[in-house]
Write an enzyme that holds these catalytic residues in place. Structure first.
Site, PDB file in Angstrom:
ATOM      1  N   HIS A 173      68.659   3.483  10.236  1.00  0.00           N
ATOM      2  CA  HIS A 173      67.228   3.616  10.597  1.00  0.00           C
ATOM      3  C   HIS A 173      67.036   5.001  11.030  1.00  0.00           C
ATOM      4  O   HIS A 173      66.164   5.975  10.321  1.00  0.00           O
ATOM      5  CB  HIS A 173      66.650   2.754  11.449  1.00  0.00           C
ATOM      6  CG  HIS A 173      65.320   2.952  12.120  1.00  0.00           C
ATOM      7  ND1 HIS A 173      64.390   2.261  11.630  1.00  0.00           N
ATOM      8  CD2 HIS A 173      65.013   3.880  12.745  1.00  0.00           C
ATOM      9  CE1 HIS A 173      63.219   2.580  12.147  1.00  0.00           C
ATOM     10  NE2 HIS A 173      63.584   3.684  12.846  1.00  0.00           N
ATOM     11  N   GLU A 174      67.418   5.638  12.118  1.00  0.00           N
ATOM     12  CA  GLU A 174      67.441   6.980  12.397  1.00  0.00           C
ATOM     13  C   GLU A 174      67.837   8.070  11.642  1.00  0.00           C
ATOM     14  O   GLU A 174      67.026   8.967  11.394  1.00  0.00           O
ATOM     15  CB  GLU A 174      68.081   7.013  13.837  1.00  0.00           C
ATOM     16  CG  GLU A 174      67.625   6.188  15.022  1.00  0.00           C
ATOM     17  CD  GLU A 174      66.128   6.477  15.247  1.00  0.00           C
ATOM     18  OE1 GLU A 174      65.561   7.458  14.786  1.00  0.00           O
ATOM     19  OE2 GLU A 174      65.272   5.232  15.651  1.00  0.00           O
ATOM     20  N   HIS A 186      65.404   8.709   8.825  1.00  0.00           N
ATOM     21  CA  HIS A 186      64.303   9.589   9.036  1.00  0.00           C
ATOM     22  C   HIS A 186      64.476  10.977   8.700  1.00  0.00           C
ATOM     23  O   HIS A 186      63.540  11.567   8.345  1.00  0.00           O
ATOM     24  CB  HIS A 186      63.994   9.563  10.757  1.00  0.00           C
ATOM     25  CG  HIS A 186      63.184   8.417  11.023  1.00  0.00           C
ATOM     26  ND1 HIS A 186      61.796   8.000  10.788  1.00  0.00           N
ATOM     27  CD2 HIS A 186      63.499   7.400  12.117  1.00  0.00           C
ATOM     28  CE1 HIS A 186      61.507   7.189  11.313  1.00  0.00           C
ATOM     29  NE2 HIS A 186      62.163   6.668  12.145  1.00  0.00           N
ATOM     30  N   TYR A 208      54.065  11.290  10.297  1.00  0.00           N
ATOM     31  CA  TYR A 208      54.072  10.226  11.173  1.00  0.00           C
ATOM     32  C   TYR A 208      53.046   9.900  11.832  1.00  0.00           C
ATOM     33  O   TYR A 208      52.745   9.916  13.186  1.00  0.00           O
ATOM     34  CB  TYR A 208      55.234  10.756  12.011  1.00  0.00           C
ATOM     35  CG  TYR A 208      56.120   9.533  12.793  1.00  0.00           C
ATOM     36  CD1 TYR A 208      56.657   8.753  12.012  1.00  0.00           C
ATOM     37  CD2 TYR A 208      56.112   9.439  14.151  1.00  0.00           C
ATOM     38  CE1 TYR A 208      57.535   7.698  12.765  1.00  0.00           C
ATOM     39  CE2 TYR A 208      56.595   8.384  14.782  1.00  0.00           C
ATOM     40  CZ  TYR A 208      57.433   7.577  13.909  1.00  0.00           C
ATOM     41  OH  TYR A 208      58.051   6.492  14.829  1.00  0.00           O
ATOM     42  N   GLU A 233      58.390   4.698   9.119  1.00  0.00           N
ATOM     43  CA  GLU A 233      59.170   3.584   9.658  1.00  0.00           C
ATOM     44  C   GLU A 233      59.911   2.553   9.035  1.00  0.00           C
ATOM     45  O   GLU A 233      60.981   2.257   9.111  1.00  0.00           O
ATOM     46  CB  GLU A 233      58.475   2.984  10.859  1.00  0.00           C
ATOM     47  CG  GLU A 233      58.082   3.522  12.217  1.00  0.00           C
ATOM     48  CD  GLU A 233      59.455   4.080  12.704  1.00  0.00           C
ATOM     49  OE1 GLU A 233      60.435   3.061  12.921  1.00  0.00           O
ATOM     50  OE2 GLU A 233      59.852   5.362  13.406  1.00  0.00           O
ATOM     51  N   ASP A 237      47.037   4.028  19.628  1.00  0.00           N
ATOM     52  CA  ASP A 237      48.633   4.021  20.131  1.00  0.00           C
ATOM     53  C   ASP A 237      49.667   3.878  19.229  1.00  0.00           C
ATOM     54  O   ASP A 237      49.374   3.817  18.093  1.00  0.00           O
ATOM     55  CB  ASP A 237      48.615   2.751  21.145  1.00  0.00           C
ATOM     56  CG  ASP A 237      48.106   2.954  22.422  1.00  0.00           C
ATOM     57  OD1 ASP A 237      47.418   4.057  22.695  1.00  0.00           O
ATOM     58  OD2 ASP A 237      47.993   2.066  23.254  1.00  0.00           O
ATOM     59  N   HIS A 266      54.988   1.684  14.310  1.00  0.00           N
ATOM     60  CA  HIS A 266      56.143   0.777  14.420  1.00  0.00           C
ATOM     61  C   HIS A 266      55.452  -0.652  14.160  1.00  0.00           C
ATOM     62  O   HIS A 266      56.388  -1.641  13.940  1.00  0.00           O
ATOM     63  CB  HIS A 266      56.721   0.738  15.909  1.00  0.00           C
ATOM     64  CG  HIS A 266      57.542   2.063  16.072  1.00  0.00           C
ATOM     65  ND1 HIS A 266      57.188   3.083  16.632  1.00  0.00           N
ATOM     66  CD2 HIS A 266      58.911   2.126  15.821  1.00  0.00           C
ATOM     67  CE1 HIS A 266      58.029   4.115  16.829  1.00  0.00           C
ATOM     68  NE2 HIS A 266      59.163   3.388  16.269  1.00  0.00           N
TER      69      HIS A 266
END
Length: 370
Positions: A158-159, A162, A173, A182, A254, A260
């Site tokens: 996942h990371e 990015h 983003y 995401e 938020d 997410h």
């Protein structure tokens, strides 16, 4: 750009509700640290480039500090070391590199042999993992809610994805483009795990971060791509807030505009395509999503509808206008309310998210993970 696997609303919920003062303090420290990292510009450290076509990994140990990258403890080809976290980071970055190389012909994250750099044991009790624009960074977890973040291949995938997005579509983003950013990381993180384990779409668990939670936590993972909104339901964590379709879309300021939370919608679309086509998700479905990400046709501010149309175009180009692949893509986006008769749902933000408060899951979602 700082991208962390655990969203801020989840850590904020924990900081409020955890009964152990020590846990609350560790979570608060993680939140404060993440807030500082979000304000920093993208990492500007020199990016080492590998020999063409070669996998190169470097794992560093921050020794519970915050200076990056830390002390080098394992490089490409080295034998395993005594530190399990270092070996897990080495294996996870390797599995991600292998997925991109063998399934999509991509030479590392930037497509040009970028060395995969990781740092383990970042800070003390740090309850997150992140991509900072140049490398992977793993915390050891708080020990009560989260364990070591190197333990899950899909978190590493996942990371690192990015980074792939950074070098390709560079999706902004924020809002829907951020949720797509995401979602792309969840998609290819899951595919990295599936490819490493030899799993078909039917065999895969479609969970992101399975195994991160410590015993006693009422949850199976951070997110479920198959059934958004069902990954956890715990007195300390709250209820998984991800909507499964546009009828539950969360309109919020938020979490960078819900990046997410709303990623569950495109996540489920990918799952539905993979499930409809059968076989391995990293084959046809994966090629369509990878082709879309790297096509150059997406705007950096692409919303769900633009992305859905782009996946249709790639499916048509790869497999033809009458193909089952195109039909599966179209059906999936219609099912989640992004295309077709359900497009009126695009503006139906049913839930208002108050500052620092995770929203309730859509009422039609089951309350426990499947």
């Amino acid at each position: 750009m700082f991208h962390a696997i655990v969203p801020p609303y989840l850590l904020e919920q924990l900081e409020r509700s955890a009964g152990d003062p020590g846990v609350r303090a560790r979570i608060r420290q993680s939140l404060q640290h993440d807030a500082v990292l979000r304000t920093r510009p993208a990492a500007g450290r020199e990016r080492a480039t590998a020999a063409e076509g070669g996998r190169q990994r470097q794992v560093y140990d921050a020794e519970n500090g915050t200076d990056l990258p830390g002390t080098l403890v394992r490089s490409e080809g080295d034998d395993p070391v005594k530190d399990q976290a270092a070996n897990q980071a080495y294996d996870g970055t390797g599995a991600t590199w292998t997925l991109y190389q063998e399934c999509f012909g991509r030479d590392s994250i930037d497509g040009a042999g970028l060395v995969l750099t990781s740092t383990v044991h970042y800070d003390r009790g740090y309850a997150n993992a992140f991509w900072d624009g140049a490398q992977m960074v793993f915390g050891d977890g708080d020990g009560e809610i989260f364990g070591n973040f190197t333990s899950a291949i899909d978190v590493t995938g996942h990371e690192l994805t990015h980074g792939v997005t950074q070098y390709t579509a560079n999706l902004t983003y924020e809002g829907q483009s951020g949720a797509l950013n995401e979602s792309m990381s969840d998609v290819f993180g899951s595919l990295a795990k599936q490819y490493a384990l030899g799993q078909s779409a039917a065999d895969a668990d479609w969970l992101i971060g399975a195994g991160l939670f410590r015993p006693g936590v009422q949850g199976v993972a951070l997110r479920s791509m198959k059934a958004p909104g069902t990954a956890y339901d715990d007195p300390r964590l709250g209820k998984d807030p991800q909507p499964a379709d546009m009828s539950g879309y969360v309109d919020t300021q938020d979490d960078n505009g819900g990046v997410h939370i709303n990623s569950g919608i495109p996540n489920r679309a990918f799952y539905l395509v993979a499930a409809e086509l059968g076989g391995n998700a990293y084959d046809d479905a994966g090629k369509i999503w990878y082709g879309t990400l790297t096509s150059g046709s997406l705007s950096s501010a692409a919303g769900f509808k633009e992305f859905a149309g782009a996946t249709q175009a790639v499916a048509r180009e790869l497999y033809g206008g009458e193909s089952p692949q195109l039909a599966a893509v179209t059906k999936a986006w219609q099912t989640v309310g992004v295309l077709g008769d359900s497009t009126s749902l695009m503006n139906a933000a049913q839930t208002n998210l108050e500052t620092s408060t995770p929203p309730a899951a859509p009422p039609d979602q089951p309350s426990s993970a499947e």
